[in-house]
Design a protein around this motif. Structure first.
Motif, PDB file in Angstrom:
ATOM      1  N   GLY A 101      23.210  37.680   9.679  1.00 53.45           N
ATOM      2  CA  GLY A 101      22.132  38.482  10.024  1.00 53.45           C
ATOM      3  C   GLY A 101      23.427  39.640  11.024  1.00 53.45           C
ATOM      4  N   SER A 102      22.667  40.400  11.367  1.00 59.56           N
ATOM      5  CA  SER A 102      23.769  41.787  12.534  1.00 59.56           C
ATOM      6  C   SER A 102      22.729  41.635  14.120  1.00 59.56           C
ATOM      7  N   PHE A 103      21.658  41.333  13.997  1.00 55.31           N
ATOM      8  CA  PHE A 103      20.922  41.535  15.213  1.00 55.31           C
ATOM      9  C   PHE A 103      19.183  40.520  14.687  1.00 55.31           C
ATOM     10  N   ALA A 104      19.538  40.307  15.923  1.00 57.76           N
ATOM     11  CA  ALA A 104      18.495  39.401  15.834  1.00 57.76           C
ATOM     12  C   ALA A 104      17.085  39.257  17.303  1.00 57.76           C
ATOM     13  N   ILE A 105      15.606  39.268  17.047  1.00 61.40           N
ATOM     14  CA  ILE A 105      14.555  38.905  17.576  1.00 61.40           C
ATOM     15  C   ILE A 105      14.007  38.335  18.544  1.00 61.40           C
ATOM     16  N   SER A 106      13.370  38.453  19.620  1.00 63.20           N
ATOM     17  CA  SER A 106      13.182  36.706  20.400  1.00 63.20           C
ATOM     18  C   SER A 106      11.762  37.432  20.589  1.00 63.20           C
ATOM     19  N   ASN A 107      11.036  36.678  20.374  1.00 57.64           N
ATOM     20  CA  ASN A 107      10.094  36.985  20.818  1.00 57.64           C
ATOM     21  C   ASN A 107       8.792  36.451  21.791  1.00 57.64           C
ATOM     22  N   LEU A 108       8.988  36.766  23.241  1.00 61.34           N
ATOM     23  CA  LEU A 108       7.900  35.568  22.872  1.00 61.34           C
ATOM     24  C   LEU A 108       6.515  35.876  24.299  1.00 61.34           C
ATOM     25  N   GLY A 109       5.885  37.433  23.469  1.00 63.90           N
ATOM     26  CA  GLY A 109       4.871  38.026  24.582  1.00 63.90           C
ATOM     27  C   GLY A 109       4.387  37.029  23.817  1.00 63.90           C
ATOM     28  N   MET A 110       3.883  36.059  22.577  1.00 65.24           N
ATOM     29  CA  MET A 110       2.603  35.400  22.174  1.00 65.24           C
ATOM     30  C   MET A 110       2.355  34.273  23.205  1.00 65.24           C
ATOM     31  N   MET A 111       3.134  33.921  24.237  1.00 64.71           N
ATOM     32  CA  MET A 111       3.385  32.971  24.963  1.00 64.71           C
ATOM     33  C   MET A 111       2.664  33.693  26.568  1.00 64.71           C
ATOM     34  N   GLY A 112       2.565  34.550  26.516  1.00 62.25           N
ATOM     35  CA  GLY A 112       1.831  35.292  27.588  1.00 62.25           C
ATOM     36  C   GLY A 112       3.374  35.833  28.606  1.00 62.25           C
ATOM     37  N   ILE A 113       4.969  35.982  28.486  1.00 60.80           N
ATOM     38  CA  ILE A 113       5.620  35.932  28.642  1.00 60.80           C
ATOM     39  C   ILE A 113       5.996  37.611  28.636  1.00 60.80           C
ATOM     40  N   VAL A 171      12.869  31.648  15.779  1.00 57.87           N
ATOM     41  CA  VAL A 171      11.649  30.211  15.788  1.00 57.87           C
ATOM     42  C   VAL A 171      11.715  29.252  16.423  1.00 57.87           C
ATOM     43  N   ALA A 172      11.108  28.842  17.459  1.00 55.24           N
ATOM     44  CA  ALA A 172      10.647  27.029  18.401  1.00 55.24           C
ATOM     45  C   ALA A 172      10.374  26.440  17.357  1.00 55.24           C
ATOM     46  N   VAL A 173      10.925  25.019  17.750  1.00 56.55           N
ATOM     47  CA  VAL A 173      11.276  23.211  16.342  1.00 56.55           C
ATOM     48  C   VAL A 173      11.337  22.761  17.829  1.00 56.55           C
ATOM     49  N   ASP A 174      11.064  22.092  17.930  1.00 56.38           N
ATOM     50  CA  ASP A 174      11.329  20.621  17.942  1.00 56.38           C
ATOM     51  C   ASP A 174      12.763  20.325  17.995  1.00 56.38           C
ATOM     52  N   GLY A 175      12.614  20.345  19.689  1.00 57.00           N
ATOM     53  CA  GLY A 175      14.114  20.494  20.309  1.00 57.00           C
ATOM     54  C   GLY A 175      15.722  21.387  19.852  1.00 57.00           C
ATOM     55  N   GLY A 176      14.915  22.066  19.838  1.00 56.89           N
ATOM     56  CA  GLY A 176      15.828  23.490  19.467  1.00 56.89           C
ATOM     57  C   GLY A 176      15.027  24.733  18.887  1.00 56.89           C
ATOM     58  N   LEU A 177      15.931  24.923  18.644  1.00 58.86           N
ATOM     59  CA  LEU A 177      15.672  26.504  17.193  1.00 58.86           C
ATOM     60  C   LEU A 177      16.074  26.801  16.699  1.00 58.86           C
ATOM     61  N   PHE A 178      15.949  27.833  15.241  1.00 56.00           N
ATOM     62  CA  PHE A 178      16.520  28.366  14.796  1.00 56.00           C
ATOM     63  C   PHE A 178      16.515  29.926  14.473  1.00 56.00           C
ATOM     64  N   THR A 179      17.382  30.425  13.838  1.00 58.05           N
ATOM     65  CA  THR A 179      16.637  32.123  13.872  1.00 58.05           C
ATOM     66  C   THR A 179      17.143  32.041  12.269  1.00 58.05           C
ATOM     67  N   PRO A 180      16.393  31.832  11.204  1.00 58.54           N
ATOM     68  CA  PRO A 180      16.742  32.383   9.984  1.00 58.54           C
ATOM     69  C   PRO A 180      16.476  34.257   9.894  1.00 58.54           C
ATOM     70  N   VAL A 181      16.999  34.375   8.773  1.00 63.39           N
ATOM     71  CA  VAL A 181      17.495  35.679   8.727  1.00 63.39           C
ATOM     72  C   VAL A 181      16.627  36.481   7.679  1.00 63.39           C
ATOM     73  N   LEU A 182      15.792  37.604   7.939  1.00 62.27           N
ATOM     74  CA  LEU A 182      15.645  38.478   6.403  1.00 62.27           C
ATOM     75  C   LEU A 182      16.202  39.377   6.299  1.00 62.27           C
ATOM     76  N   LYS A 183      16.694  38.921   4.613  1.00 67.41           N
ATOM     77  CA  LYS A 183      17.768  39.559   4.391  1.00 67.41           C
ATOM     78  C   LYS A 183      17.191  40.987   4.101  1.00 67.41           C
ATOM     79  N   ASP A 184      17.832  41.989   3.817  1.00 70.61           N
ATOM     80  CA  ASP A 184      17.193  43.551   3.381  1.00 70.61           C
ATOM     81  C   ASP A 184      15.625  43.602   3.776  1.00 70.61           C
ATOM     82  N   SER A 185      15.990  43.686   5.238  1.00 71.60           N
ATOM     83  CA  SER A 185      14.652  44.364   5.846  1.00 71.60           C
ATOM     84  C   SER A 185      13.870  45.297   6.063  1.00 71.60           C
ATOM     85  N   ASP A 186      14.665  45.954   5.309  1.00 71.27           N
ATOM     86  CA  ASP A 186      14.819  47.443   5.363  1.00 71.27           C
ATOM     87  C   ASP A 186      14.077  48.369   3.936  1.00 71.27           C
TER      88      ASP A 186
END
Length: 457
Positions: free
Chosen positions: A372-384, A326-341
């Motif tokens: 977490g064991s795995f991460a997602i980075s989605n820039l598609g919403m920004m046209g990348i 998640v992009a935030v001012d000055g950096g980014l966070f990677t919050p974890v959604l536990k037990d997502s399955d």
């Protein structure tokens, strides 16, 4: 005798912080639960609260001070009438070893992650009396080079008795070694101690330790631009941490990359149908919600890839704990959604919106972005359309998600048609996941996204 309040570690990755604001002043009486100060970590501003009562006798670190190292004394607390003119370690005192069980602890970091040893002065963290002669030995490390958390008094007793702290199980909060743990322990044979010491360099070498090349210094860069107009941007704690961790990641993690195109037409149609049915509940699913669910299920379908690197071993997780950048001012966070399955798409959507909102407001707690064991980075919403993401250690992989774009494709019948295609790149830690296993994981993600109804089965 006065007791030192130490700069706490309010997150597992915190090494220093900014003492943003004192909420009490010298001479104030504090009780358990009173807020003492606000401390800015690399991720957020958190509160430091008292767990016992006393007089705040002297402030050692003024508010607004940056770069205060964890375990640095920041204030003295004690009883009315005590002499606070000298540091607590230098004050005259009689032998009170029997009181050194942590019962007089004065303060703790209220927002500290329950899963990480707190390094500041907290309940069970620093023992109230350390009157054995001489300073406490330096903090020990185990065979993996990780710090062993023990109180100063416990370290001093262990040194006097020739004990190896790495062989002692702590009974204090979060596994901290306290006085009672070392009083009844016997010294291990010296051969074991020396063996442990020789193993530490080996473990460090195995985990990629050693000096790493660095770029030009600030002075060298400034000289390159003498005579040019520029503005220096001061790094905040988050940006410093991002820079350090990503440099570490690219220097120590053997990345390799797997790429696949994923057709989204079935997903987009299914999403539209679901959103119409969910309108009454105020739920609107995004493509990213489906990506999270697809990755979580894929980690269950390919369990060997649901793993992290732990220095000299691999840890395989049972649940699918998926982190999302998640992009935030000055950096980014990677919050974890536990037990997502195990969670529904609507539950994942609501939780992700909540975590992202609080991340941007700087209100996440450490336990919400650690793990977490795995991460997602989605820039598609920004046209990348496509990119390569950097693995966030200790994760085994990260999925870079691009934008869905209309493209000509050859259908199953051999005819040319148009489809909405999303490019994905899986960055993989080769120490954890081999090529074939990574390919199997990405194939499972693709299968789930191209057949979205199956994810509800």
């Amino acid at each position: 005798m006065p007791i030192e309040l130490l700069m706490p570690a309010l997150s597992p990755t915190m090494e220093e912080g900014t003492l943003a604001k004192w909420l009490v002043k010298e001479g104030d009486t504090v009780s358990a639960g009173d807020l003492l100060a606000e401390i800015e970590t690399d991720k957020a501003t958190m509160e430091f609260e008292a767990v016992d009562e006393g007089i705040l006798g002297k402030i050692l670190v003024e508010e607004g001070t940056e770069g205060v190292k964890v375990n640095t004394p920041i204030a003295l607390i004690g009883e009315e009438g005590e002499d606070f003119s000298a540091p607590a370690g230098d004050a005259s005192k009689k032998d009170k070893d029997d009181e050194g069980d942590g019962s007089s602890d004065a303060a703790s970091g209220g927002g500290a992650d329950a899963g990480a040893p707190a390094k500041g002065y907290g309940r069970g963290d620093t023992e109230a009396s350390e009157s054995s002669s001489g300073p406490a030995p330096a903090a020990s490390k185990n065979a993996d080079g990780a710090r062993i958390f023990a109180s100063p008094l416990a370290r001093r007793i262990a040194a006097d008795k020739g004990l190896d702290l790495s062989q002692i199980k702590g009974s204090g909060p979060r596994g901290r070694i306290v006085k009672a743990d070392v009083e009844g322990a016997s010294a291990a044979p010296k051969a074991e101690t020396s063996a442990a010491k020789t193993e530490a360099p080996k473990a460090a070498a195995a985990s990629g330790g050693g000096a790493m090349p660095t770029g030009p210094s600030a002075e060298q860069v400034l000289k390159m631009y003498e005579g040019r107009d520029y503005e220096e941007v001061k790094l905040n704690g988050m940006r410093k941490t991002v820079a350090a961790r990503l440099t570490e990641a690219k220097q120590t993690i053997p990345h390799f990359y797997l790429r696949r195109d994923i057709q989204l037409d079935a997903l987009l149609k299914f999403r539209s149908q679901l959103n119409k049915q969910l309108e009454g509940r105020g739920v609107k699913l995004s493509v990213n919600d489906f990506v999270i669910k697809a990755c979580a299920l894929a980690l269950q379908q390919v369990p060997d890839a649901n793993a992290v690197w732990a220095g000299d071993r691999i840890i395989k997780l049972t649940p699918s704990d998926v982190a999302v950048a998640v992009a935030v001012d000055g950096g980014l966070f990677t919050p974890v959604l536990k037990d997502s399955d195990t969670k529904s798409l609507s539950a994942l959507s609501s939780e992700m919106k909540d975590l992202a909102g609080r991340a941007r407001d700087g209100k996440l707690q450490p336990h919400e972005y650690v793990g977490g064991s795995f991460a997602i980075s989605n820039l598609g919403m920004m046209g990348i359309e496509n990119f390569d993401a950097v693995i966030n250690p200790p994760h085994g992989a990260i999925l870079a998600v691009g934008a869905g774009v209309k493209k000509p494709v050859v259908g199953d019948d051999g005819e040319l048609t148009v489809a909405t295609v999303m490019s994905t790149t899986l960055s993989v830690d080769h120490r954890v996941i081999d090529g074939a296993l990574g390919a199997e994981l990405l194939a499972a993600i693709k299968e789930n996204l191209e057949n979205p109804m199956v994810m509800l089965a």
